[in-house]
Motif scaffolding. Sequence first.
Motif, short mmCIF file in Angstrom:
data_model
loop_
_atom_site.label_atom_id
_atom_site.label_comp_id
_atom_site.label_asym_id
_atom_site.label_seq_id
_atom_site.Cartn_x
_atom_site.Cartn_y
_atom_site.Cartn_z
N LYS A 1 0.87 -1.32 0.06
CA LYS A 1 -0.04 -0.18 -0.05
C LYS A 1 0.77 1.18 -0.02
O LYS A 1 0.82 2.11 -0.79
N ASN B 1 3.10 2.97 -3.01
CA ASN B 1 2.56 4.01 -3.80
C ASN B 1 2.77 5.28 -3.29
O ASN B 1 2.48 6.18 -4.03
N ASP C 1 -1.25 -4.51 -3.98
CA ASP C 1 -2.51 -4.11 -3.08
C ASP C 1 -3.47 -3.59 -4.59
O ASP C 1 -4.43 -4.15 -4.68
N ASP C 2 -3.13 -2.22 -5.08
CA ASP C 2 -4.07 -1.84 -6.35
C ASP C 2 -3.63 -2.30 -7.60
O ASP C 2 -4.09 -1.96 -8.64
N GLN C 3 -2.39 -3.12 -7.37
CA GLN C 3 -1.85 -3.39 -8.72
C GLN C 3 -1.22 -2.42 -9.47
O GLN C 3 -1.60 -2.34 -10.95
N THR C 4 -0.77 -1.30 -8.60
CA THR C 4 -0.23 -0.20 -9.82
C THR C 4 1.29 -0.52 -10.21
O THR C 4 1.96 -1.23 -10.00
N GLU D 1 3.83 -0.09 -7.28
CA GLU D 1 3.70 -1.37 -6.51
C GLU D 1 4.75 -2.38 -7.24
O GLU D 1 5.49 -3.13 -6.44
N ARG E 1 -8.62 -7.28 -3.30
CA ARG E 1 -9.47 -6.80 -4.49
C ARG E 1 -8.65 -7.51 -5.93
O ARG E 1 -7.38 -7.21 -5.83
N ASP E 2 -9.37 -8.18 -6.73
CA ASP E 2 -8.84 -8.53 -7.96
C ASP E 2 -7.65 -9.59 -7.57
O ASP E 2 -6.60 -9.60 -8.02
N LYS E 3 -7.95 -10.51 -6.49
CA LYS E 3 -7.06 -11.50 -6.02
C LYS E 3 -6.34 -12.53 -6.77
O LYS E 3 -5.24 -12.59 -7.03
N ARG F 1 -6.09 -12.37 -10.20
CA ARG F 1 -5.28 -11.77 -11.13
C ARG F 1 -3.84 -11.56 -10.46
O ARG F 1 -2.81 -11.79 -10.91
#
Lengths: 295, 285
Positions: free
Chosen positions: A77, A80, A110-113, A116, A141-143, A145
């Motif tokens: 997290k 970012n 986390d957000d898959q940025t 990250e 979220r979107d685990k 993937r």
Amino acid sequence: MKMFDPHIHMTSRTTADYQAMAEAGIVAIVEPAFWLGQPRTNAGSFEDYFNGLLGWERFRASQFGIRHFCTIALNPKEANNPKVSEAVLDILPRYLQKEGVVAVGEVGYDDQTDAEERIFARQMEMAMEFDLPILIHTPHRDKKRGTIRSIDLVRELNIPEERVLIDHNNEETLPLVLDSGCWAGHSIYPNTKMAEERMARLVKQFGSERIIVNSAADWGVSDPLKVPKTVSKMREMGISEADITTIVWDNPVAFFSQSGNMDLADIETRPNINQTQLYDGNSVLRGQAPIVENR
Amino acid sequence: MKALLHDLLHTRMDPPARIWFEKALEAANAPVNENVLLGYYAGASRRMGKRALSLGEEEQARARAMDPELPLDHWGVDEAARALVLLSLDHLAPDDFAHRVLQCYDLGDSREQESWLRGLALLPHCERFLSTAVDACRTNIIPLFEAIACENPYPSRQFPELNFNQMVLKCLFNAIAVNRIIGLEKRLNRELSRMADDYVSEREAAGRTVPTDIWMVLAPCIESEGLSRVHRYLHHENSDHRLWAARGLGFTANGESRRVLAGQREIERDGRVKEAIETSLARLS
């Protein structure tokens, strides 16, 4: 039965939790560095936090007969946040070489940025450099993937898969992780992630090899006794004692001892409690008679 | 917008609050003293109160004319006051303005940060504050998350697709109704539908319930296998599933959906669902 909780955030738990855990048979824990709920605004905050994991928290655990290990990393997290990320990466090498650090973690998505991913990869490279295993957090979220992408990144960086523990699995991600050579962690939570009975069903289906369970207890609604509770449920559902021991002891010990920072002879016995000890002049007692064991 | 906020606040302040607020606006004038400004920004809740603005009809019309997507009605009096303080910093050079505005967020408590996020779309060149708004979505404090995700036009106007999709998923994870996201319909996309579909698979595999409004984001851009799942939920015993499946299917471009909706229309007894089916069929024809 002696048990290992390989993922629990004790800095946000009480001494009553430590007592209950010790009574239930937990003798060793790993506390991964994570985020504190309130975002940190500077790298100095992380130094104090890491020092706390290595110092006061280890002492506090010892006062209840529990061996405390930790993993150190910049969590996904806060990866970012450019105000802290580079500076925290700079100080990591000095922490990764300290006693009691048994992996680099929690790292992951986390957000898959993009940020990250870059920091995830750099920390895995550091783990190779300092010869430590890796604890990977998978996103809420979107685990699915996120899990696939994590395994892909491990392979891209040529990291030996037996040195990677992928955590917070569910019915959908466990088969993917077992198909790789990575270890599979499961966080047993009151409402989200994974429940005791579902866990026991997964063990019946997939066996005990490379399977790990933890409470991931933190400052949220969570339960530091989820490992012993899962043991009871597994027993109730007919899973063998040998398989249970593999899951709640042998596997976490095998995984984290790859760090060379966990003495296999030491860990077999619970440390003696001596509550007359002080840390920086501080005791965990508030006027109670100290327990002193001499076993 | 400054005039509108000023007028709204004027009729909602008692004399002591009015005196205090005039000083707060003065603090936003040059030269800005950092700690004085931050003190006024913080003090708004205590001095102005947190009750809702609750706009009258004429005020509603005036607000809509300014920005039809901005639900000022949801704002607290203190939040409107804070927005006006930030807008009153617009005399500063752009970099200085951005710096002062960001400080009010970075050093703010939860309510100050909520106010800041709610007013974000009003600020000049608000795209400069994108990274802060995206980062706010990472909070575990639900009211703070709602301040950016719900009743706020900023995300649909400014967020890149990845961040927008993560925000929508976070709403679904936290049982926050997705129809509170302003401009959701214009940001529906394939990746979002795919993520929602994976989430339903995960919930079903865990033997858990699925958020009933997920179909609103799952149905529109999904591949055929996921679409047959929406069709199944259109016949679900829970009328909320039927309602949102019906609404979501209105945004698909698929002949099969029309047939399935028409079939459900014949047997549907719930008035809300019937209406949603009619609306979706009209949209599809």
